[in-house]
Motif scaffolding. Structure first.
Motif, PDB file in Angstrom:
ATOM      1  N   HIS A 198       0.834  -1.206   0.000  1.00 48.09           N
ATOM      2  CA  HIS A 198       0.000   0.000   0.000  1.00 48.09           C
ATOM      3  C   HIS A 198       0.866   1.252   0.000  1.00 48.09           C
ATOM      4  O   HIS A 198       0.563   2.228  -0.702  1.00 48.09           O
ATOM      5  CB  HIS A 198      -0.919   0.001   1.213  1.00 48.09           C
ATOM      6  N   LYS A 202       0.860   4.213  -2.750  1.00 49.00           N
ATOM      7  CA  LYS A 202       0.559   5.576  -2.305  1.00 49.00           C
ATOM      8  C   LYS A 202       1.726   6.510  -2.574  1.00 49.00           C
ATOM      9  O   LYS A 202       1.541   7.639  -3.070  1.00 49.00           O
ATOM     10  CB  LYS A 202       0.238   5.562  -0.807  1.00 49.00           C
ATOM     11  N   GLU A 214      -4.507   2.275  -9.852  1.00 49.41           N
ATOM     12  CA  GLU A 214      -5.611   1.529  -9.242  1.00 49.41           C
ATOM     13  C   GLU A 214      -5.073   0.189  -8.753  1.00 49.41           C
ATOM     14  O   GLU A 214      -4.343  -0.502  -9.477  1.00 49.41           O
ATOM     15  CB  GLU A 214      -6.733   1.315 -10.254  1.00 49.41           C
ATOM     16  N   ALA A 220      -9.928  -5.577  -0.910  1.00 46.57           N
ATOM     17  CA  ALA A 220      -9.796  -4.116  -0.850  1.00 46.57           C
ATOM     18  C   ALA A 220      -9.625  -3.561  -2.252  1.00 46.57           C
ATOM     19  O   ALA A 220      -9.245  -4.274  -3.192  1.00 46.57           O
ATOM     20  CB  ALA A 220      -8.602  -3.718   0.023  1.00 46.57           C
ATOM     21  N   HIS A 221      -9.931  -2.270  -2.380  1.00 49.79           N
ATOM     22  CA  HIS A 221      -9.848  -1.595  -3.675  1.00 49.79           C
ATOM     23  C   HIS A 221      -9.384  -0.155  -3.427  1.00 49.79           C
ATOM     24  O   HIS A 221      -9.998   0.571  -2.659  1.00 49.79           O
ATOM     25  CB  HIS A 221     -11.213  -1.603  -4.369  1.00 49.79           C
ATOM     26  N   PHE A 222      -8.289   0.256  -4.084  1.00 48.26           N
ATOM     27  CA  PHE A 222      -7.735   1.595  -3.890  1.00 48.26           C
ATOM     28  C   PHE A 222      -7.589   2.286  -5.242  1.00 48.26           C
ATOM     29  O   PHE A 222      -7.208   1.663  -6.231  1.00 48.26           O
ATOM     30  CB  PHE A 222      -6.356   1.530  -3.220  1.00 48.26           C
ATOM     31  N   LYS A 223      -7.895   3.579  -5.248  1.00 48.40           N
ATOM     32  CA  LYS A 223      -7.685   4.401  -6.439  1.00 48.40           C
ATOM     33  C   LYS A 223      -6.891   5.639  -6.064  1.00 48.40           C
ATOM     34  O   LYS A 223      -7.157   6.270  -5.054  1.00 48.40           O
ATOM     35  CB  LYS A 223      -9.023   4.816  -7.071  1.00 48.40           C
ATOM     36  N   GLU A 551      -2.066  13.268  -1.004  1.00 46.65           N
ATOM     37  CA  GLU A 551      -2.088  12.014  -0.259  1.00 46.65           C
ATOM     38  C   GLU A 551      -2.037  12.177   1.255  1.00 46.65           C
ATOM     39  O   GLU A 551      -2.289  11.217   1.976  1.00 46.65           O
ATOM     40  CB  GLU A 551      -0.927  11.120  -0.715  1.00 46.65           C
TER      41      GLU A 551
END
Length: 827
Positions: A198, A202, A214, A220-223, A551
Motif C-alpha cells: 500500500h 501511495k 488503481e 480491498a480496492h484503492f484508487k 495524499e
C-alpha cells in the motif's frame, strides 16, 4: 583433504578440476540468488513484482508522452497468487516483447545517460523468473501497439541455461485497450507485506502526480487519481562527463573513437568539453606527463652582457654586425622578462633569428640557434660573481673575513633564485642559514637532472624537496616540517611553466596505460562546468508539494528542489518535501519517504543514505522533538526525499537503498534543511499566534468587566471596547457602519499594526449592491451577491469601502490575507 581430492590420483588433478569448470548464464546465477533482486520471500517477492511491473509501465507511458493509467490486481487462487498489471503505454512489438520479459539484462536504458526508473534490464524479467521458479507456470503477456488491429499474446518462461525466452504460446488476440501491455504472473506469495504494498502505491502516486493508479486486492480496492495533467519534462541522453570516467573506460573509449587528436577525442566523446576546456585538460595532462619547466630569473639589465657575450661567442660565420645584433636582441629580450623557461628561451631565439636574419640578409640555421639557446641557458642557470655584500645577503653566516681583498665568491644563480622562493614560502622563524642550506641541496637536484631543460612533475618536485629537507634536518639539526615542504612545493610549482609539447596521438595514447592515467588525472583536475540537466526530470518543488497535499491531510507543506550536482560524472538532483500536522500521527517517529528516479524505496530503510542524513540533522533546531539530539525526530510529520540521476548509486541489485555517496548526502541534507527552515518559520509563527490568541482571550474577559466598572463608577453608558482590543493587540480592525433603515454601507479597515497588510475582503449580500467604491466588484451567484474588494492598507492607516443596498439586506463578511489572530471584525 577434500572429498574431491580424495577421489583423484596424483596425476591429472588440474585437468580433472578444469573439466568441472563451466560458464553460467546471468539467468542461471539469479535463479540461485534471487534474494539479490528482492525476491527473498513470498511477501517481499509480491511487492517487488508489483514494483517492477509498475515502474516499467510508468517509463513506457512517459517515453510515449502518454499520461499513465495503470491497473494492478492481485487474485488469490488455490495454491498461488495471481498478479495482473495493465498499462496504457505504447505497447511492444512482436519481435521485442519476448526478450523484454524473458531475457535478463535486456533493455534500452543501460547505456543511456538519462534518467529512467529501470536501468539494468533485469527487473520485469526477474519477476517472470521468480514466478516460474515458484509456480512452474509461464508468464502470460498481451500487448498492442497504437493502430494495430489485434494484440499480440505470448506465454513464456526464461530459459536459465541460455538466458533466452522460451515461448510456449504465440498468437493474435483481441483486447479492449487501443494500446498498452498486460502481464499476468502466478507465484508463490502472501499478503503479509500488505502495508509495504500500500505504501509503495501511495508513495508512487505522491512522486508521480501525473499518473492514475488503481490497486485491486482480494478484499480491498484503492484508487489514486492524478493531481496534474502535466507530464514530466522529456529527458535527453548526454555524453559522459570528464569528472566521472575511470581509467579503464577511457582506454576503451580511446580504442573506439574515430578522433585522431586528443583535443578532438575530448570534444567529441565528452559533455561540457569545448575547444577551450579541451586545451585546459591537455595542459593538465602535459603537467603530469611531461612535467613543468622551471622558469629561472634571468640576469638583470646590468648583467645582460653575460648572455650577450655568451651568445656572440657561440655564433660563428654570420658576420660581425649580424652576430652582434643577434646576441644583443636575445640578451635584451631575455633580461626584460621576470622569469624564463627553456622553451620560452627557444621561442625568443627563434623569433630573434628570423628577424635579424631578414634584416641582415643571412640565415641563422638550426645549429646556430641551438648553440645560442645552449649558451644563453647555461648563462641563466650558471654561476655568477657576487660582491661580498651580495654574498652576505644570501648567506648571512658567511665569514667575509676569509675572502681576500678584491676576491668575489662564485654563487649559483639557481641557489639564489631558490633561496628567494623558499624564504618567502617558509616561516619567518626559519634561519637564513637553514633556508640557504636547503636551497643549495635543492639546486643540486636541478643541476643533476639529465634533462637540462629542468622539467619535473609535481610528484618529482615534491620528492626532490623532501630529499633536500631531510638532508637539511639530518646535517643542520633543524626541523623542516610538512607545512613548510608543502608551501615550498606549491611556490615553486606555481613559478614553473606548462610546456608546449604536443600530446600523443589517440592511437599512441590508447596503448600507453601511464599516459592514459595522466589524461584521466588531468580531466579530474580541470575545472569543468557541471553536466547539463536536460537528461534529468525532477518532480519540481511545486509538484512535490501537490503530491503531498493529494495524499496527506496536513496543516503545512513545504518543498525544495536543489540545483544539479555531479557524482562520479553523473548529474543528479535532490528534492525534499515536508508535511506537518493535520491528520498525521502525532505519536512516534516521523514518516520518511525515500524515492529514486520517481520510484519509492520500500525496503532497507536503515541501509539508505537518505535515512542516515535525516537522523544526523538536529531537528530540535527546526521545532521537532528529537530524543537524545539524534536519530529520527518525533511528531506529526512526513519527510520526503527524491534523488533523480542518470545513474543512482544503489547499495544492491534490488535497488532498495541509496548508497552513502558524500556528494549526494550533502545535497540531501541541504534540500531537507531548506524545507525544514520553512517548517521552523511556520511553527514559530504558530506558537506566536497561539500566545497572541491567549492574550486576546484574556483581554476579551477583562475589558468587558473593566467597561462595566467604568460605566458604574462614572454613571455613563458602557463604552465600546471592540476598537480597544484591536488597538491594544495591534490588530487590523474591519467594522461595518450602517444606520438603521439606511441604504448606505461602509466597511472601514483600520490597520493598527506597523506593517502594511493586503486583504481580500468579500461581503456576501442578500440584495444587489449599487454605487460601489472604486476597486470593488460584485458578482451574483445563486441569489446572493459577492462584493469583492482587494485592498492594501499601510501601517497606521485606514481604508473605506462604500456601497448601497436595500435596508432589509443581510450580510456575511469574509476576510482573507491575514492571520485570524491579527484580525478583529465588528460587522
Amino acid at each position: 583433504m577434500t572429498s574431491l581430492q580424495s577421489t583423484l590420483g596424483e596425476e591429472g588433478i588440474a585437468e580433472e578440476l578444469a573439466d568441472n569448470q563451466r560458464a553460467i548464464s546471468i539467468a542461471e546465477f539469479f535463479e540461485k540468488n534471487k534474494h539479490m533482486l528482492g525476491f527473498d520471500s513470498g511477501a517481499r517477492g509480491l511487492v517487488t513484482a508489483v514494483k517492477e511491473a509498475v515502474d516499467n509501465a510508468l517509463d513506457a507511458a512517459e517515453e510515449a508522452s502518454i499520461l499513465p493509467d495503470i491497473y494492478v490486481e492481485i487474485q488469490e487462487t488455490d495454491d498461488y497468487y495471481r498478479l495482473i498489471v495493465e498499462d496504457n503505454g505504447p505497447g511492444l512489438t512482436k519481435e521485442s516483447l519476448p526478450k523484454v520479459f524473458g531475457k535478463l539484462l535486456y533493455g534500452s536504458r543501460f547505456h543511456a545517460r538519462e534518467q529512467s526508473r529501470g536501468q539494468q534490464g533485469i527487473g520485469i524479467s526477474a519477476a517472470v523468473l521468480y514466478a516460474q521458479l515458484t509456480s512452474g507456470k509461464p508468464a502470460k503477456i498481451t500487448s498492442r501497439t497504437q493502430g494495430a488491429a489485434e494484440a499480440e499474446y505470448f506465454e513464456l518462461i526464461v530459459d536459465t541455461d541460455e538466458n533466452e525466452p522460451e515461448i510456449s504460446v504465440e498468437e493474435k488476440t483481441t483486447w479492449d485497450r487501443p494500446h498498452g501491455t498486460r502481464i499476468e504472473l502466478e507465484m508463490e506469495a502472501n499478503m503479509r507485506a500488505r502495508n509495504q504494498l500500500h505504501n509503495y502505491m501511495k508513495h508512487t502516486a505522491v512522486v508521480n502526480p501525473h499518473a492514475r493508479l488503481e490497486l485491486v486486492e482480494p478484499n480491498a480496492h484503492f484508487k489514486f487519481e492524478r493531481a496534474t495533467d502535466q507530464l514530466p519534462e522529456e529527458t535527453e541522453e548526454i555524453r559522459p562527463h570528464p569528472h566521472g570516467v575511470e581509467l579503464g573506460t577511457v582506454i576503451k573509449m580511446l580504442n573506439a573513437t574515430d578522433s585522431h587528436s586528443v583535443s578532438g577525442f575530448l570534444q567529441e566523446e565528452f559533455t561540457r568539453v569545448g575547444k577551450k576546456t579541451a586545451e585546459s585538460i591537455i595542459d593538465e595532462f602535459r603537467d603530469r606527463h611531461y612535467g613543468r619547466a622551471m622558469r629561472w630569473k634571468p640576469p638583470g639589465a646590468h648583467e645582460a652582457g653575460d648572455i650577450e657575450s655568451a651568445v656572440e661567442a657561440a655564433t660563428a660565420n654570420k658576420g660581425a654586425e649580424a652576430t652582434t645584433a643577434f646576441a644583443t636582441e636575445i640578451a635584451d629580450a631575455v633580461s626584460s622578462r621576470d622569469r624564463i623557461a627553456h622553451h620560452e628561451l627557444s621561442t625568443v631565439v627563434e623569433n630573434v633569428g628570423d628577424a635579424v636574419g631578414e634584416e641582415y640578409g643571412t640565415t641563422f640555421g638550426s645549429t646556430v640557434r641551438e648553440n645560442a639557446i645552449e649558451a644563453a641557458w647555461e648563462t641563466i642557470c650558471g654561476h655568477e660573481e657576487a660582491t661580498n655584500e651580495g654574498a652576505k645577503d644570501v648567506d648571512g653566516q658567511q665569514a667575509l673575513d676569509d675572502i681576500g681583498e678584491g676576491e668575489k665568491p662564485n654563487v649559483s644563480r639557481l641557489v639564489t633564485d631558490l633561496y628567494g622562493i623558499s624564504d618567502a614560502a617558509t616561516s619567518t622563524r626559519k634561519d637564513d642559514e637553514v633556508v640557504h642550506a636547503f636551497s643549495v641541496r635543492l639546486a643540486g637536484t636541478f643541476e643533476d637532472l639529465e634533462d637540462t631543460r629542468h622539467r619535473l612533475t609535481h610528484r618529482e618536485l615534491r620528492k626532490a624537496i623532501d630529499r633536500a629537507a631531510d638532508l637539511t634536518e639530518e646535517y643542520d639539526d633543524v626541523a623542516f616540517g610538512d607545512t613548510a615542504r608543502e608551501n615550498v612545493t606549491e611556490a615553486i610549482w606555481n613559478v614553473m611553466a606548462t610546456v608546449p609539447d604536443d600530446p600523443p596521438l589517440v592511437r599512441e595514447l590508447a596503448g600507453d596505460r601511464d599516459a592514459c592515467s595522466d589524461l584521466v588525472e588531468g580531466m579530474r583536475a580541470t575545472n569543468i562546468m557541471a553536466p547539463p540537466t536536460r537528461c534529468l526530470s525532477p518532480i519540481t518543488d511545486e509538484l512535490v508539494e501537490a503530491g503531498l497535499r493529494k495524499e496527506f491531510d496536513a496543516d503545512f507543506y513545504a518543498a525544495a528542489t536543489r540545483d544539479a550536482g555531479v557524482s562520479g560524472g553523473d548529474p543528479f538532483i535532490v528534492e525534499a518535501g515536508i508535511a506537518y500536522g493535520g491528520d498525521l500521527a502525532a505519536e512516534g517517529s516521523v514518516d520518511v519517504l525515500r524515492f529514486a528516479n520517481r520510484v519509492p524505496l520500500v525496503y532497507q530503510r536503515g541501509a539508505c543514505a537518505t535515512t542516515d542524513v535525516v537522523k544526523d540533522i538536529g531537528w530540535r533546531n527546526y521545532g521537532l522533538d528529537q530524543p537524545g539530539g539524534s536519530g529520527l525526530p518525533n511528531g506529526p510529520a512526513v519527510i520526503m526525499v527524491h534523488v533523480a540521476s542518470t545513474n543512482v548509486p544503489f547499495t544492491s541489485e534490488s535497488k532498495d537503498a541509496v548508497a552513502n555517496v558524500p556528494e549526494i548526502e550533502d545535497e540531501i541534507e541541504l534540500a531537507i534543511r531548506e524545507a525544514a527552515r520553512e517548517l521552523k518559520r511556520y511553527l514559530n509563527k504558530r506558537r506566536s499566534m497561539q500566545k497572541r490568541r491567549q492574550k486576546q482571550n484574556v483581554l476579551g474577559k477583562i475589558l468587558p468587566e473593566m467597561a462595566e466598572k467604568v460605566a458604574e463608577v462614572t454613571d455613563r453608558d458602557q463604552p465600546n471596547i471592540d476598537d480597544a482590543v484591536a488597538r491594544i493587540m495591534n490588530n487590523v480592525l474591519v467594522e461595518r457602519h450602517r444606520e438603521d433603515d439606511d441604504s448606505s454601507v461602509k466597511l472601514v479597515v483600520e490597520n493598527h499594526s506597523s506593517t502594511a497588510e493586503s486583504l481580500e475582503i468579500t461581503d456576501i449580500v442578500s440584495a444587489e449592491p449599487a454605487n460601489l467604491s472604486d476597486g470593488a466588484s460584485a458578482i451574483e451567484m445563486d441569489g446572493e451577491w459577492f462584493v469583492s474588494w482587494d485592498v492594501d492598507v499601510p501601517g497606521g492607516e485606514e481604508a473605506t469601502l462604500e456601497y448601497e443596498v436595500p435596508g432589509d439586506a443581510t450580510f456575511d463578511l469574509d476576510v482573507k490575507g491575514i492571520d485570524e489572530e491579527k484580525l478583529t471584525i465588528t460587522a
